[in-house]
Scaffold this motif. Sequence first.
Motif, mmCIF file in Angstrom:
data_model
loop_
_atom_site.group_PDB
_atom_site.id
_atom_site.type_symbol
_atom_site.label_atom_id
_atom_site.label_comp_id
_atom_site.label_asym_id
_atom_site.label_seq_id
_atom_site.Cartn_x
_atom_site.Cartn_y
_atom_site.Cartn_z
ATOM 1 N N UNK A 82 4.331 18.841 -5.062
ATOM 2 C CA UNK A 82 3.656 17.941 -4.120
ATOM 3 C C UNK A 82 3.507 18.565 -2.742
ATOM 4 N N UNK A 83 3.077 19.842 -2.704
ATOM 5 C CA UNK A 83 2.866 20.548 -1.437
ATOM 6 C C UNK A 83 4.095 20.547 -0.537
ATOM 7 N N UNK A 115 -2.247 16.975 6.429
ATOM 8 C CA UNK A 115 -3.201 16.733 5.343
ATOM 9 C C UNK A 115 -2.920 15.468 4.544
ATOM 10 N N UNK A 116 -1.706 14.935 4.679
ATOM 11 C CA UNK A 116 -1.317 13.765 3.887
ATOM 12 C C UNK A 116 -1.020 12.588 4.813
ATOM 13 N N UNK A 171 -4.696 27.396 -3.123
ATOM 14 C CA UNK A 171 -4.764 25.984 -3.458
ATOM 15 C C UNK A 171 -5.408 25.134 -2.388
ATOM 16 N N UNK A 172 -5.799 23.911 -2.748
ATOM 17 C CA UNK A 172 -6.363 22.982 -1.766
ATOM 18 C C UNK A 172 -5.339 22.673 -0.668
ATOM 19 N N UNK A 195 -10.185 27.373 -5.027
ATOM 20 C CA UNK A 195 -8.718 27.293 -5.045
ATOM 21 C C UNK A 195 -8.125 27.818 -6.346
ATOM 22 N N UNK A 196 -7.072 28.602 -6.227
ATOM 23 C CA UNK A 196 -6.348 29.142 -7.374
ATOM 24 C C UNK A 196 -4.955 28.520 -7.425
ATOM 25 N N UNK A 197 -4.320 28.633 -8.572
ATOM 26 C CA UNK A 197 -2.959 28.119 -8.720
ATOM 27 C C UNK A 197 -1.916 29.102 -8.204
ATOM 28 N N UNK A 198 -2.200 30.399 -8.360
ATOM 29 C CA UNK A 198 -1.238 31.407 -7.904
ATOM 30 C C UNK A 198 -1.970 32.560 -7.216
#
Length: 335
Positions: A82-83, A115-116, A171-172, A195-198
Motif C-alpha cells: 500500500x505504498x 497522493x492519498x 509504479x503509479x 508504470x512497471x512493478x519492479x
Amino acid sequence: MKILTLCADRAAVAAQYLMRCAWLAMACMTSPVLADSWPARPVRLILPSAGGSGPDTIARIFAERLSRSLKQPVVVDNRPGANGVIGVDAVAKSAPDGYTLLFASSSSTVISQALLSKLPFDVTRDLVPVAQIFSGGIHLVVANDFPAQDLKTFVALVRANPGKYDYATWGPGSTGQLVMESLKRRNGLDIRHAPYKTINQIYQDIQGGRIHVAFVDATSSVPLIKAGKLRGIAITGSHRGPALPELRTMTEQGYPFDTDAWYGVFAPKGTPQSVVAAVHREILSTLSAPELRERFLQLNLVDPPLKTPEQFAQTVRVDLLVWQDIARANQIHLD
C-alpha cells in the motif's frame, strides 16, 4: 592551483568532521536520566519495503552497524504494501518507548501523504522525526540508441515528437512519475507514463529496446551506466551522486528540481524527548563510522545530512508541501 584545491578539499573534510563532533556533543548533553537505560532490549526497525529491495539493503547495512553501537540487536521488520502505508501505520500505532522505530523513505512518508487523501495517520502529527539518514536523487536514464546526451537535448527531442515516447517508472505515484510530470507541465512535453512493478523489469525492457526512457533509483542504475548498458541524462535533487560525479543535476542543466529524496528514522508520537535524543545520538555515532560511510558511498549515497530532529522535522514539512503542490498541479492521486 592543484595545491590550493587539495588544501580546500582537506579543509572541507576537517570542517565536516568538526561539525559531526559538535552534533554528537550536543546530542549527548540533551539526553537526561529518563533515557539512560535505553536500549535495554532489542530494537525493532520497521521498513515499509520488501526484502531484497534497494531500501532493504540500505536498512540492513544501517541496522547491522547500529546493533554494534547499541550492543543490542536491531531487527529489520519488513512491512511492505500500500505504498508504504502498512509499515508506517504500524509504527504510528506502536508504543512510544524507543523500541519500535521506522526506517522509511520520503516516498513512503511525505509522497504517500501527498497522493492519498485517506490515510490512517498523518506524517507530521503521528510520527516524530529522529534522524535523516541521507539525501539524494533519482536518475533519468535512456537507452543507448536514444538520440539525446543531456537534459536539454532530451527536452528538445521529446517536445519535437509529441506522443512518440513513453517513460517508465517503478509504479503509479512514484517519485519518478511526479518529477517527470512536473517536467512535462513546465516544458510542454507529451510523453506517456508506463508504470512497471519492479525496476529490474525496466532495465530488461530498456536493454531489450521495448522502452527508451525511465526514471530509476540512483543505486541500482550505477553499474549499468558505468558498463555502458544505458545512459544517464540527469539526477534529481540538490547534488550529484558520489559514484557518478560527472552526471549533472537537473538544476545544473537549467531545469530546476532541488527537492531531495531521503531516508530517515522516525519514532511514534509521544516518544519522550529524552529517548528521541538518545536514539538521535546513537544514530549520529553510527553514521560517523568510516566503514559505513564507505559502504554508502559505494551505493551512490552522499554523506548523511547533519540535522537535529527539529531540522529533519522541518524538512518533512517543507517536502510534504512540495510534493502536494506537484500532485495537485498534475492531478496525480492514488485514491
